[in-house]
Design a protein around this motif. Structure first.
Motif, PDB file in Angstrom:
ATOM      1  N   GLY A  28       6.237   5.511 -62.530  1.00  0.00           N
ATOM      2  CA  GLY A  28       5.796   6.479 -63.536  1.00  0.00           C
ATOM      3  C   GLY A  28       6.990   7.378 -63.825  1.00  0.00           C
ATOM      4  N   ILE A  29       6.802   8.400 -64.625  1.00  0.00           N
ATOM      5  CA  ILE A  29       7.950   9.205 -65.044  1.00  0.00           C
ATOM      6  C   ILE A  29       8.661   9.859 -63.867  1.00  0.00           C
ATOM      7  N   ASN A  30       7.924  10.239 -62.815  1.00  0.00           N
ATOM      8  CA  ASN A  30       8.596  10.940 -61.710  1.00  0.00           C
ATOM      9  C   ASN A  30       9.422   9.998 -60.834  1.00  0.00           C
ATOM     10  N   GLU A  49       7.646  -1.104 -59.408  1.00  0.00           N
ATOM     11  CA  GLU A  49       6.426  -0.609 -60.060  1.00  0.00           C
ATOM     12  C   GLU A  49       5.394  -1.742 -60.045  1.00  0.00           C
ATOM     13  N   LYS A  50       4.216  -1.428 -59.548  1.00  0.00           N
ATOM     14  CA  LYS A  50       3.176  -2.435 -59.351  1.00  0.00           C
ATOM     15  C   LYS A  50       2.676  -3.068 -60.661  1.00  0.00           C
ATOM     16  N   ALA A  57      -0.617   7.546 -64.585  1.00  0.00           N
ATOM     17  CA  ALA A  57      -0.876   8.889 -65.130  1.00  0.00           C
ATOM     18  C   ALA A  57       0.077   9.190 -66.286  1.00  0.00           C
ATOM     19  N   SER A  58       1.295   8.648 -66.190  1.00  0.00           N
ATOM     20  CA  SER A  58       2.296   8.971 -67.219  1.00  0.00           C
ATOM     21  C   SER A  58       1.921   8.421 -68.590  1.00  0.00           C
ATOM     22  N   ALA A  60      -1.206   8.618 -69.591  1.00  0.00           N
ATOM     23  CA  ALA A  60      -2.525   9.196 -69.883  1.00  0.00           C
ATOM     24  C   ALA A  60      -2.450  10.671 -70.253  1.00  0.00           C
ATOM     25  N   SER A  62      -1.569  14.363 -72.270  1.00  0.00           N
ATOM     26  CA  SER A  62      -1.866  14.917 -73.597  1.00  0.00           C
ATOM     27  C   SER A  62      -0.609  14.933 -74.477  1.00  0.00           C
ATOM     28  N   MET A  64       1.996  16.568 -74.135  1.00  0.00           N
ATOM     29  CA  MET A  64       2.621  17.885 -74.308  1.00  0.00           C
ATOM     30  C   MET A  64       3.788  18.085 -73.346  1.00  0.00           C
ATOM     31  N   ALA A 216       4.697  -2.335 -53.535  1.00  0.00           N
ATOM     32  CA  ALA A 216       4.952  -2.180 -52.102  1.00  0.00           C
ATOM     33  C   ALA A 216       3.601  -2.390 -51.443  1.00  0.00           C
ATOM     34  N   PRO A 248      -1.149   9.432 -58.468  1.00  0.00           N
ATOM     35  CA  PRO A 248      -2.498   9.534 -57.909  1.00  0.00           C
ATOM     36  C   PRO A 248      -2.794   8.477 -56.846  1.00  0.00           C
ATOM     37  N   PRO A 359      -2.083  13.495 -60.772  1.00  0.00           N
ATOM     38  CA  PRO A 359      -1.725  13.422 -59.352  1.00  0.00           C
ATOM     39  C   PRO A 359      -1.692  14.818 -58.723  1.00  0.00           C
ATOM     40  N   GLY A 394       3.303  16.916 -59.708  1.00  0.00           N
ATOM     41  CA  GLY A 394       4.404  16.743 -60.659  1.00  0.00           C
ATOM     42  C   GLY A 394       3.906  16.389 -62.045  1.00  0.00           C
ATOM     43  N   TRP A 396       4.514  15.815 -66.341  1.00  0.00           N
ATOM     44  CA  TRP A 396       5.479  15.106 -67.195  1.00  0.00           C
ATOM     45  C   TRP A 396       6.646  16.054 -67.522  1.00  0.00           C
ATOM     46  N   THR A 397       6.281  17.261 -67.969  1.00  0.00           N
ATOM     47  CA  THR A 397       7.267  18.206 -68.515  1.00  0.00           C
ATOM     48  C   THR A 397       8.449  18.432 -67.568  1.00  0.00           C
TER      49      THR A 397
HETATM   50  C1  LIG Z   1      -5.437  13.586 -68.677  1.00  0.00           C
HETATM   51  C2  LIG Z   1      -4.043  14.012 -68.355  1.00  0.00           C
HETATM   52  C3  LIG Z   1      -3.356  14.865 -69.207  1.00  0.00           C
HETATM   53  C4  LIG Z   1      -2.081  15.279 -68.884  1.00  0.00           C
HETATM   54  N1  LIG Z   1      -1.370  16.016 -69.788  1.00  0.00           N
HETATM   55  C5  LIG Z   1      -0.105  16.400 -69.502  1.00  0.00           C
HETATM   56  C6  LIG Z   1       0.668  17.071 -70.471  1.00  0.00           C
HETATM   57  O1  LIG Z   1       0.253  17.248 -71.624  1.00  0.00           O
HETATM   58  N2  LIG Z   1       1.913  17.478 -70.118  1.00  0.00           N
HETATM   59  C7  LIG Z   1       2.419  17.270 -68.856  1.00  0.00           C
HETATM   60  O2  LIG Z   1       3.523  17.717 -68.586  1.00  0.00           O
HETATM   61  N3  LIG Z   1       1.729  16.570 -67.932  1.00  0.00           N
HETATM   62  C8  LIG Z   1       0.485  16.124 -68.235  1.00  0.00           C
HETATM   63  N4  LIG Z   1      -0.225  15.385 -67.340  1.00  0.00           N
HETATM   64  C9  LIG Z   1       0.358  15.113 -66.031  1.00  0.00           C
HETATM   65  C10 LIG Z   1       1.337  13.966 -66.053  1.00  0.00           C
HETATM   66  O3  LIG Z   1       0.930  12.946 -66.932  1.00  0.00           O
HETATM   67  C11 LIG Z   1       1.443  13.369 -64.654  1.00  0.00           C
HETATM   68  O4  LIG Z   1       1.475  14.382 -63.703  1.00  0.00           O
HETATM   69  C12 LIG Z   1       2.705  12.525 -64.517  1.00  0.00           C
HETATM   70  O5  LIG Z   1       2.748  11.577 -65.540  1.00  0.00           O
HETATM   71  C13 LIG Z   1       2.725  11.866 -63.164  1.00  0.00           C
HETATM   72  O6  LIG Z   1       3.747  10.917 -63.118  1.00  0.00           O
HETATM   73  P1  LIG Z   1       4.012  10.126 -61.795  1.00  0.00           P
HETATM   74  O7  LIG Z   1       5.224   9.298 -62.021  1.00  0.00           O
HETATM   75  O8  LIG Z   1       4.068  11.060 -60.643  1.00  0.00           O
HETATM   76  O9  LIG Z   1       2.699   9.234 -61.579  1.00  0.00           O
HETATM   77  P2  LIG Z   1       2.242   7.912 -62.374  1.00  0.00           P
HETATM   78  O10 LIG Z   1       2.630   7.957 -63.788  1.00  0.00           O
HETATM   79  O11 LIG Z   1       0.817   7.668 -62.074  1.00  0.00           O
HETATM   80  O12 LIG Z   1       3.110   6.791 -61.696  1.00  0.00           O
HETATM   81  C14 LIG Z   1       2.793   6.230 -60.455  1.00  0.00           C
HETATM   82  C15 LIG Z   1       3.029   4.729 -60.560  1.00  0.00           C
HETATM   83  O13 LIG Z   1       2.924   4.133 -59.268  1.00  0.00           O
HETATM   84  C16 LIG Z   1       2.463   2.800 -59.457  1.00  0.00           C
HETATM   85  N5  LIG Z   1       1.973   2.284 -58.183  1.00  0.00           N
HETATM   86  C17 LIG Z   1       0.798   2.557 -57.574  1.00  0.00           C
HETATM   87  N6  LIG Z   1       0.757   1.916 -56.388  1.00  0.00           N
HETATM   88  C18 LIG Z   1       1.914   1.228 -56.244  1.00  0.00           C
HETATM   89  C19 LIG Z   1       2.467   0.386 -55.221  1.00  0.00           C
HETATM   90  N7  LIG Z   1       1.793   0.132 -54.110  1.00  0.00           N
HETATM   91  N8  LIG Z   1       3.676  -0.154 -55.427  1.00  0.00           N
HETATM   92  C20 LIG Z   1       4.381   0.097 -56.562  1.00  0.00           C
HETATM   93  N9  LIG Z   1       3.912   0.906 -57.549  1.00  0.00           N
HETATM   94  C21 LIG Z   1       2.702   1.465 -57.391  1.00  0.00           C
HETATM   95  C22 LIG Z   1       1.393   2.944 -60.521  1.00  0.00           C
HETATM   96  O14 LIG Z   1       1.138   1.719 -61.172  1.00  0.00           O
HETATM   97  C23 LIG Z   1       1.991   4.015 -61.436  1.00  0.00           C
HETATM   98  O15 LIG Z   1       2.653   3.457 -62.546  1.00  0.00           O
HETATM   99  C24 LIG Z   1      -1.487  14.876 -67.664  1.00  0.00           C
HETATM  100  C25 LIG Z   1      -2.145  13.983 -66.833  1.00  0.00           C
HETATM  101  C26 LIG Z   1      -3.402  13.522 -67.183  1.00  0.00           C
HETATM  102  C27 LIG Z   1      -4.076  12.504 -66.315  1.00  0.00           C
END
Ligand SMILES: Cc1cc2nc3c(=O)[nH]c(=O)nc-3n(C[C@H](O)[C@H](O)[C@H](O)COP(=O)(O)OP(=O)(O)OC[C@H]3O[C@@H](n4cnc5c(N)ncnc54)[C@H](O)[C@@H]3O)c2cc1C
Length: 559
Positions: A28-30, A49-50, A57-58, A60, A62, A64, A216, A248, A359, A394, A396-397
């Motif tokens: 995801g983005i982080n 990435e699975k 979450a990235s 999903a 809004s 913003m 993983a 998450p 998350p 964490g 997106w922003t």
């Molecule tokens: C409804 C909603 C609205 C939001 N609106 C905003 C907004 O407007 N502005 C903002 O800044 N933030 C917003 N957020 C928050 C933001 O989208 C998330 O916090 C951020 O995208 C999280 O990124 P991440 O990389 O931590 O997680 P994720 O994007 O969930 O990435 C985690 C990745 O891990 C992968 N994965 C899972 N298990 C495994 C495994 N065993 N092996 C390998 N890969 C695996 C998953 O497939 C997934 O792609 C919003 C979130 C939601 C749900």
């Protein structure tokens, strides 16, 4: 080459060298931002990435890129300050996808929320949100201006009384008492922005490698077992540091690796995308960000010719997929009617729905809306084991700052010195992106000698200056515009499939293009795209048909 030999060859770089200094789990983005930062330090890093990149979450959000004006009332001053700084940096580093967003809050009361919110601000108590009145919003926006004006480039907020508010936005609910207008930012294509960050990471250093559809799945004698989700092949991987950035899914991933953690307490949020031109016009090119009758902050705004409406905040079990339910759709319809009571919207106008899980850190039983959006980094393994770090939270922003912070913690463990900060680096096609129409025309003129200036400009707006790669490919092969998606050509789609790790039709319509988000797909479109993909990936006719029937108008988080 047949599909099975293509699948076998895609992991050669992993199979031939199953070790790295750092393994980042989760694209995801982080995870992607952390990967890019480490790669830029010359660290030997692998990202797995699975599913597809940026599909959790990235995908999903809004959309913003915002300071989070409402986090002020939870006392999250650090987070708001960092978010505003990062928002301003992204407006500069990724101007091809991140744009200023005029935001208007319709306010229906003067003083309410006055007691509850300052109490939360100073005590971090978890009370249910009450309606925020004009006075409180004024205080919040003044603080927001103080942190976020970016040397005066972002305009100050302004308040309008009822009469002027109605003159500006005649479709507003006549009960409105004030409107407050300020500026934030939004990204029209988060998936492509995430890919740009990823490709920057791939291009940096000599040893960065990223793979989608690899999970993983276990840990054995300090080695992480990686599973190819396309073929089932398993590879034992050695890394000096393992980082769990699975958002998450963090606890589920730790569990698979043998650690029983309970860090996460994510909440589900859904959105719908509406094709309703009256609503689109009523929004007047701005986000309407407001407090719904139930005290939740919700939003709607025009994006890519449609209107995005969201969102909900519901506790969620990560063992089941997150989907946008009929009750949520009803909730969205009521919130639109609250602000624009005379605009008729219809369920037939929903062109796309999506849902995902934030998350967030586990937080007991406090109201979901006031759970912190900040993040922390936790060492999950013991001191004697291979270090496993977990990211908890964490947005997106803040991805760039978070990636740098997490990477710095890893560099400490590796004993490696940071050589560069990402603070002043442009992202992907944001490099040298001309932000004025005049500049864009000049760029198109310079790069459009073979494919034509209008087409070069279209590609510039779609991919930023990375459009050059697409243009060079098209110029070599020539192109035919698609019959059913006439703004794309066969050569452009071929380029994406060959160069951007596309393995499923969904990857293409959800994350390499925004065809699904904008409601621009139907069976004919999917068949035409599948035909091109079949040629590149060696699909037989049954694979092609199952890919076409597998695409849905809704994305949600998968297990
Ligand atoms: C409804 C909603 C609205 C939001 N609106 C905003 C907004 O407007 N502005 C903002 O800044 N933030 C917003 N957020 C928050 C933001 O989208 C998330 O916090 C951020 O995208 C999280 O990124 P991440 O990389 O931590 O997680 P994720 O994007 O969930 O990435 C985690 C990745 O891990 C992968 N994965 C899972 N298990 C495994 C495994 N065993 N092996 C390998 N890969 C695996 C998953 O497939 C997934 O792609 C919003 C979130 C939601 C749900």
């Amino acid at each position: 080459m047949s599909q099975s030999s293509k699948n076998a060859s895609r992991l050669v770089a992993l199979r031939d060298n199953p070790r790295a200094q750092v393994l980042v789990i989760g694209g995801g983005i982080n995870g992607i931002a952390t990967y890019r930062d480490l790669a830029l330090q010359g660290v030997d890093v692998v990202l797995v990435e699975k599913n597809d990149f940026c599909s959790g979450a990235s995908a999903a959000s809004s959309h913003m890129i915002h300071g989070g004006v409402r986090y002020l009332e939870n006392g999250e001053i650090r987070l708001v300050k960092e978010s505003l700084q990062e928002r301003n940096r992204l407006l500069w580093a990724a101007p091809h996808y991140v744009k200023p967003l005029k935001t208007t809050m319709p306010i229906f009361s003067i003083f309410s929320g006055l007691l509850s919110a300052p109490i939360r601000l100073f005590t971090h108590s978890s009370g249910k949100p009450k309606e925020r009145g004009a006075f409180l919003i004024k205080v919040g926006l003044t603080l927001y201006d103080t942190f976020g004006r970016n040397g005066g480039t972002m305009p100050r907020h302004r308040f309008l009384g009822k009469k002027k508010s109605m003159a500006e936005m005649p479709s507003l609910n006549k009960d409105v008492k004030f409107t407050a207008t300020y500026y934030d930012a939004a990204m029209d294509n988060p998936e492509r922005l995430a890919l740009d960050v990823l490709f920057d990471g791939d291009a940096a250093g000599n040893n960065s490698r990223s793979f989608n559809y690899v999970s993983a799945s276990a840990m054995s004698n300090g080695k992480t077992v990686l599973t190819d989700e396309l073929t089932g092949e398993k590879i034992e991987f050695t890394a000096d540091v393992v980082v769990n950035t699975t958002g998450p899914w963090t606890d589920l991933t730790n569990q698979a690796l043998g650690y029983q953690t309970q860090y996460m307490g994510g909440t589900k949020g859904s959105h719908i995308v509406l094709d309703n031109q009256e609503l689109f016009k009523a929004c007047d090119n701005r986000e309407i960000f407001f407090e719904n009758r139930d005290g939740r902050i919700v939003l709607m705004y025009p994006i890519l010719g449609k209107v995005l409406v969201g969102t909900t905040d519901i506790p969620h079990d990560m063992n089941v997929p997150a989907v946008c339910t009929d009750e949520e759709v009803d909730y969205f319809f009521k919130l639109v009617a609250y602000v624009f009571p005379h605009i008729r919207i219809d369920k037939d106008q929903i062109v796309f729905k999506y849902s995902g899980v934030r998350p967030l850190a586990a937080s007991g039983d406090i109201n979901p809306g006031v759970v912190s959006r900040d993040y922390r980094i936790v060492r999950t393994s013991s001191e004697s084991e291979v270090p496993v770090l977990s990211l908890v939270g964490g947005k997106w922003t803040t991805f760039r700052a978070l990636g740098e912070h997490l990477s710095s913690e890893i560099l400490k463990l590796l004993g490696v010195t940071r050589v560069i900060s990402t603070e002043k680096l442009p992202i992907g096609g944001g490099k040298d992106f001309p932000t004025t129409e005049e500049g864009q025309k000049a760029w198109a003129k310079e790069h459009g000698s073979v494919i034509g200036e209008a087409r070069a400009q279209q590609l510039l707006l779609r991919y930023g200056t990375s459009a050059k790669g697409v243009i060079d490919y098209i110029a070599k092969t020539s192109e035919k515009m698609l019959v059913h998606s006439p703004t794309f050509s066969d050569a452009e789609i071929e380029y994406l499939v060959k160069n951007e790790s596309v393995y499923h039709l969904e990857d293409l319509v959800n994350r390499r293009t925004n065809l699904a988000f904008t409601g621009s797909i139907n069976t004919a479109v999917l068949q035409e795209l599948a035909e091109i993909m079949s040629k590149v990936l060696g699909w037989d006719s049954s694979t092609s048909s199952s890919e076409v029937s597998g695409v849905t108008l809704e994305i949600g988080s998968r297990k």
